[in-house]
Scaffold this active site. Structure first.
Site, PDB file in Angstrom:
ATOM      1  N   SER A 324      11.062  36.278  23.296  1.00  9.81           N
ATOM      2  CA  SER A 324      10.484  34.961  23.505  1.00  9.81           C
ATOM      3  C   SER A 324       8.960  34.985  23.581  1.00  9.81           C
ATOM      4  O   SER A 324       8.302  35.208  22.584  1.00  9.81           O
ATOM      5  CB  SER A 324      11.090  34.310  24.754  1.00  9.81           C
ATOM      6  N   ASP A 335       0.059  38.529  12.745  1.00  9.72           N
ATOM      7  CA  ASP A 335      -0.254  37.662  11.606  1.00  9.72           C
ATOM      8  C   ASP A 335      -1.760  37.549  11.382  1.00  9.72           C
ATOM      9  O   ASP A 335      -2.217  37.426  10.242  1.00  9.72           O
ATOM     10  CB  ASP A 335       0.336  36.266  11.820  1.00  9.72           C
ATOM     11  N   LYS A 349      14.425  35.984  20.199  1.00  5.86           N
ATOM     12  CA  LYS A 349      14.700  34.696  20.850  1.00  5.86           C
ATOM     13  C   LYS A 349      13.586  33.742  20.463  1.00  5.86           C
ATOM     14  O   LYS A 349      12.518  33.742  21.058  1.00  5.86           O
ATOM     15  CB  LYS A 349      14.778  34.893  22.366  1.00  5.86           C
TER      16      LYS A 349
END
Length: 470
Positions: A324, A335, A349
């Site tokens: 999460s 990224d 998750k």
């Protein structure tokens, strides 16, 4: 997989709407969406602002034949079940069934669930110190929390709990299993565990205690290389994380040569804390966004100008217990190419739950959106894949005799730098510490070696490498 510690701070507002990872995501502004004539509006207050969520009109959406079937089943249970059942029990069971069949994270929140959420976000709660879910009818350990009874007793991420004391877990709900694990501090519960690689069940005795979670820990690994461990994301983790970075550089007296952020076995927590941690290391750009069917579930979080580490090389460690909010931080740094992600694939998750109170003590928690990394990757069920896969391992250095060299020859021609090299020989105690670190944590050692390589190859630091490595 159904999660436990996902609740919220109790509130008298009947229509408060809060988006959550595992816990509350404070500071989120939910957008307002004009509702079609065929929908009803649920109105609430978030951070002092009035928000609206459009819900389908039940009269236009629910088939009357199915409603008749529901009332028929309700009536037959009331009249013929072996024991008398109250209307409240039947209705609550129906609500639980509707939500639990949607996905593992949608659920009905009774009053005690509110209390558990408040405990999990405050960083202090009673129990064993493990984040758990359900898998194939058994309780699965997602991650043991650092410095808790479960972690000290040897419970590991991925363990399947098949018995609690003498009671089989199969057939229990997650809530029932959690109630058995909770109890008076000082009492002992025996966990019977199935572990991958083991042929027989393992019994582990864990003493219950009041769990106090330290969210951020930091230390200097070697001269110039800092280490920050985030155990879970609490309301003030973002601030603690930034303070830890400043403290490390003040301790060193200059900029760090490299930083390791350890998110292994971090089960998540407050979304806003993960966003603040990513924001501290990014100059600009998207951190995370969510997509759902209703306008209020479509959120975007972007970084503000300013990288507190000013480009210092970073390695992020993750594993199957990273979930999460920890996946959001790792995905954002990956990224933006701000960090190298190392370890093993994370838990996956990547869904957003919205908690909608039904009254002052009851609510439903329903999945309303998915998380996406800045590049548009969905975290849900796929997780974050590391740039460099490094599995846990134990290393043992081989005892070997030192090589016979030119310097050992009698009457050898003296080298120009021979005396300097003698002075630079590694301190035996430092070498012992290095071996000990490799034996304790191979993944951490691999991250440290990678940072050293990056530092050596960095043109800006080549001239300082010799001095910094002593």
């Amino acid at each position: 997989m159904k999660r436990v510690r996902s609740t919220l701070h109790a509130t008298p507002l009947r229509t408060l709407v809060i988006a959550t990872c595992f816990a509350t995501a404070s500071g989120l502004a939910l957008a307002q969406d004009p509702a079609p004539e065929t929908e009803q509006l649920l109105e609430g207050i978030q951070n002092g602002e009035r928000v609206q969520i459009s819900l389908p009109d039940p009269e236009k959406q629910l088939p009357l034949e199915d409603l008749r079937k529901f009332t028929e089943v309700f009536s037959r249970i009331k009249g013929a079940y072996v024991e008398e059942v109250s209307d409240r029990e039947l209705l609550e069971s129906a609500i639980k069934g509707m939500l639990s069949d949607l996905d593992p994270h949608s659920t009905y929140l009774a009053p005690k669930d509110y209390e558990e959420l408040e405990e999990s976000t405050s960083g202090e709660f009673g129990g064993l110190g493990i984040e758990v879910g359900m898998e194939n009818g058994f309780v699965k350990v997602i991650a043991p929390i650092d410095d808790t009874p479960a972690q000290k007793a040897g419970v590991q991420a991925g363990d399947l709990i098949i018995k609690l004391d003498e009671k089989p877990v199969k057939g229990m709900s997650l809530e029932e299993a959690v109630k058995l694990m909770r109890g008076k501090p000082g009492t002992i519960v025996t966990l019977t565990i199935m572990r991958e690689g083991e042929n027989a069940p393992i019994e582990i005795d864990v003493e219950r205690d009041v769990i106090k979670v330290t969210s951020v820990k930091s230390r200097m690994l070697e001269n110039g290389y800092g280490y920050v461990r985030i155990t879970q994301f609490q309301a003030d983790t973002g601030t603690q994380f930034k303070d830890a970075l400043v403290d490390l550089e003040e301790e060193l007296g200059r900029d760090l040569d490299g930083l390791i952020i350890d998110l292994r076995n971090n089960p998540g927590g407050v979304l806003q804390a993960a966003v603040e941690s990513a924001d501290a290391l990014l100059d600009e750009g998207l951190i995370v966004y969510t997509e759902g069917r209703i306008q209020s579930s479509r959120l975007r979080f972007s970084a503000r100008e300013g990288d507190v580490m000013e480009g210092t090389p970073i390695v992020v460690l993750i594993n199957g217990g990273s979930a999460s909010a920890s996946e959001i931080l790792a995905g954002a740094l990956q990224d933006h190419e701000r960090a190298v992600v190392m370890g093993t694939q994370s838990f996956g998750k990547g869904s957003v739950q919205t908690v909608i109170p039904l009254d002052e003590t009851h609510a439903i928690k329903m999945t309303t959106a998915r998380y996406y990394t800045p590049d548009g990757r969905s975290i849900q069920a796929t997780g974050i894949k590391p740039d460099i896969v490094v599995r846990p391992a134990e290393l043992k250095e081989l005892d070997s005799k030192p090589f016979f060299t030119e310097a050992d020859l009698s009457g050898h021609l003296e080298g120009q730098n021979e005396k300097a090299q003698e002075q630079e020989k590694t301190d035996p105690s430092a070498e012992a510490d290095s071996v000990s670190l490799a034996e304790r944590d191979y993944q951490l050692r691999s991250a440290l070696n990678l940072l050293k390589g990056i530092h050596i190859l960095n043109p800006k630091t080549r001239g300082m490498t010799k001095g910094n490595s002593q």
